[in-house]
Design a protein around this motif. Structure first.
Motif, PDB file in Angstrom:
ATOM      1  N   ASP A  16       0.829  -1.207   0.000  1.00 19.81           N
ATOM      2  CA  ASP A  16       0.000   0.000   0.000  1.00 19.81           C
ATOM      3  C   ASP A  16       0.860   1.252   0.000  1.00 19.81           C
ATOM      4  O   ASP A  16       0.430   2.288  -0.491  1.00 19.81           O
ATOM      5  CB  ASP A  16      -0.918   0.022   1.224  1.00 19.81           C
ATOM      6  N   ALA A  17       2.070   1.153   0.533  1.00 17.04           N
ATOM      7  CA  ALA A  17       2.922   2.342   0.615  1.00 17.04           C
ATOM      8  C   ALA A  17       4.360   1.953   0.920  1.00 17.04           C
ATOM      9  O   ALA A  17       4.634   0.876   1.436  1.00 17.04           O
ATOM     10  CB  ALA A  17       2.414   3.287   1.704  1.00 17.04           C
ATOM     11  N   ALA A  18       5.244   2.869   0.576  1.00 13.55           N
ATOM     12  CA  ALA A  18       6.628   2.815   1.041  1.00 13.55           C
ATOM     13  C   ALA A  18       6.682   3.783   2.219  1.00 13.55           C
ATOM     14  O   ALA A  18       6.420   4.973   2.055  1.00 13.55           O
ATOM     15  CB  ALA A  18       7.589   3.228  -0.057  1.00 13.55           C
ATOM     16  N   ILE A  19       6.959   3.277   3.406  1.00  9.73           N
ATOM     17  CA  ILE A  19       6.841   4.113   4.596  1.00  9.73           C
ATOM     18  C   ILE A  19       8.148   4.742   5.046  1.00  9.73           C
ATOM     19  O   ILE A  19       8.155   5.585   5.931  1.00  9.73           O
ATOM     20  CB  ILE A  19       6.201   3.348   5.768  1.00  9.73           C
ATOM     21  N   GLY A  20       9.229   4.340   4.439  1.00  6.92           N
ATOM     22  CA  GLY A  20      10.498   4.957   4.809  1.00  6.92           C
ATOM     23  C   GLY A  20      11.640   4.364   4.016  1.00  6.92           C
ATOM     24  O   GLY A  20      11.510   3.302   3.412  1.00  6.92           O
ATOM     25  N   PHE A  21      12.735   5.092   4.016  1.00  4.50           N
ATOM     26  CA  PHE A  21      13.920   4.578   3.341  1.00  4.50           C
ATOM     27  C   PHE A  21      15.157   5.226   3.946  1.00  4.50           C
ATOM     28  O   PHE A  21      15.087   6.287   4.568  1.00  4.50           O
ATOM     29  CB  PHE A  21      13.864   4.832   1.834  1.00  4.50           C
ATOM     30  N   PHE A  22      16.273   4.534   3.800  1.00  2.00           N
ATOM     31  CA  PHE A  22      17.557   5.090   4.198  1.00  2.00           C
ATOM     32  C   PHE A  22      18.646   4.416   3.389  1.00  2.00           C
ATOM     33  O   PHE A  22      18.425   3.375   2.768  1.00  2.00           O
ATOM     34  CB  PHE A  22      17.804   4.932   5.704  1.00  2.00           C
ATOM     35  N   THR A  23      19.787   5.039   3.349  1.00  2.00           N
ATOM     36  CA  THR A  23      20.920   4.466   2.633  1.00  2.00           C
ATOM     37  C   THR A  23      21.967   4.014   3.636  1.00  2.00           C
ATOM     38  O   THR A  23      22.187   4.648   4.673  1.00  2.00           O
ATOM     39  CB  THR A  23      21.552   5.470   1.660  1.00  2.00           C
ATOM     40  N   PHE A  24      22.607   2.902   3.304  1.00  2.00           N
ATOM     41  CA  PHE A  24      23.655   2.340   4.152  1.00  2.00           C
ATOM     42  C   PHE A  24      24.547   1.484   3.274  1.00  2.00           C
ATOM     43  O   PHE A  24      24.048   0.657   2.499  1.00  2.00           O
ATOM     44  CB  PHE A  24      23.029   1.505   5.276  1.00  2.00           C
ATOM     45  N   ASN A  25      25.843   1.697   3.365  1.00  2.00           N
ATOM     46  CA  ASN A  25      26.816   0.932   2.571  1.00  2.00           C
ATOM     47  C   ASN A  25      26.528   0.977   1.077  1.00  2.00           C
ATOM     48  O   ASN A  25      26.676  -0.018   0.374  1.00  2.00           O
ATOM     49  CB  ASN A  25      26.896  -0.512   3.046  1.00  2.00           C
ATOM     50  N   ARG A  48      -1.253  -1.210  10.027  1.00  2.00           N
ATOM     51  CA  ARG A  48      -0.235  -1.039   8.988  1.00  2.00           C
ATOM     52  C   ARG A  48       0.899  -1.995   9.334  1.00  2.00           C
ATOM     53  O   ARG A  48       1.536  -1.858  10.368  1.00  2.00           O
ATOM     54  CB  ARG A  48       0.262   0.400   8.979  1.00  2.00           C
ATOM     55  N   VAL A  49       1.137  -2.967   8.456  1.00  2.00           N
ATOM     56  CA  VAL A  49       2.107  -4.021   8.729  1.00  2.00           C
ATOM     57  C   VAL A  49       3.266  -3.923   7.755  1.00  2.00           C
ATOM     58  O   VAL A  49       3.055  -3.831   6.539  1.00  2.00           O
ATOM     59  CB  VAL A  49       1.435  -5.413   8.615  1.00  2.00           C
ATOM     60  N   VAL A  50       4.484  -3.943   8.270  1.00  2.00           N
ATOM     61  CA  VAL A  50       5.662  -3.990   7.407  1.00  2.00           C
ATOM     62  C   VAL A  50       5.678  -5.360   6.741  1.00  2.00           C
ATOM     63  O   VAL A  50       5.634  -6.392   7.408  1.00  2.00           O
ATOM     64  CB  VAL A  50       6.961  -3.756   8.214  1.00  2.00           C
ATOM     65  N   ILE A  51       5.711  -5.354   5.394  1.00  2.00           N
ATOM     66  CA  ILE A  51       5.673  -6.617   4.650  1.00  2.00           C
ATOM     67  C   ILE A  51       7.007  -6.970   4.018  1.00  2.00           C
ATOM     68  O   ILE A  51       7.195  -8.066   3.523  1.00  2.00           O
ATOM     69  CB  ILE A  51       4.583  -6.601   3.563  1.00  2.00           C
ATOM     70  N   GLY A  52       7.934  -6.017   4.034  1.00  2.00           N
ATOM     71  CA  GLY A  52       9.238  -6.328   3.465  1.00  2.00           C
ATOM     72  C   GLY A  52      10.052  -5.073   3.238  1.00  2.00           C
ATOM     73  O   GLY A  52       9.585  -3.947   3.455  1.00  2.00           O
TER      74      GLY A  52
END
Length: 88
Positions: A16-25, A48-52
């Protein structure tokens, strides 16, 4: 670049949505969510469940974002959209 091999058994993922993002390595990590309902309660509760998480190199994430925005631009303009787009 290696050739693409189709796997007809690979699953489709709906979010349903992308709820966040960050960069690492050097990789972009995008957290995806889906609304899930609990039918054991009344009224039904929706969570709202994180699915992956989608993890990909920043350069690849940038190419994907550009291809998605280009396709949305064509759709909004009412123009012809290609039936599929390959991002490489």
């Amino acid at each position: 670049m290696p050739k693409i091999i189709n796997n007809p058994l690979s699953p489709d993922v709906f979010a349903d949505a992308a709820i966040g993002f960050f960069t690492f390595n050097g990789n972009m990590r995008i957290t995806l969510e889906s609304a899930r309902s609990d039918y054991s309660t009344s009224p039904i509760e929706v969570d709202r469940v994180v699915i992956g998480r989608l993890v990909m190199p920043v350069d690849s994430a940038e190419a994907m974002a550009k291809a998605i925005l280009d396709q949305i631009g064509r759709m909004k303009a009412g123009g012809e959209t290609p039936p599929n787009v390959t991002v490489q």
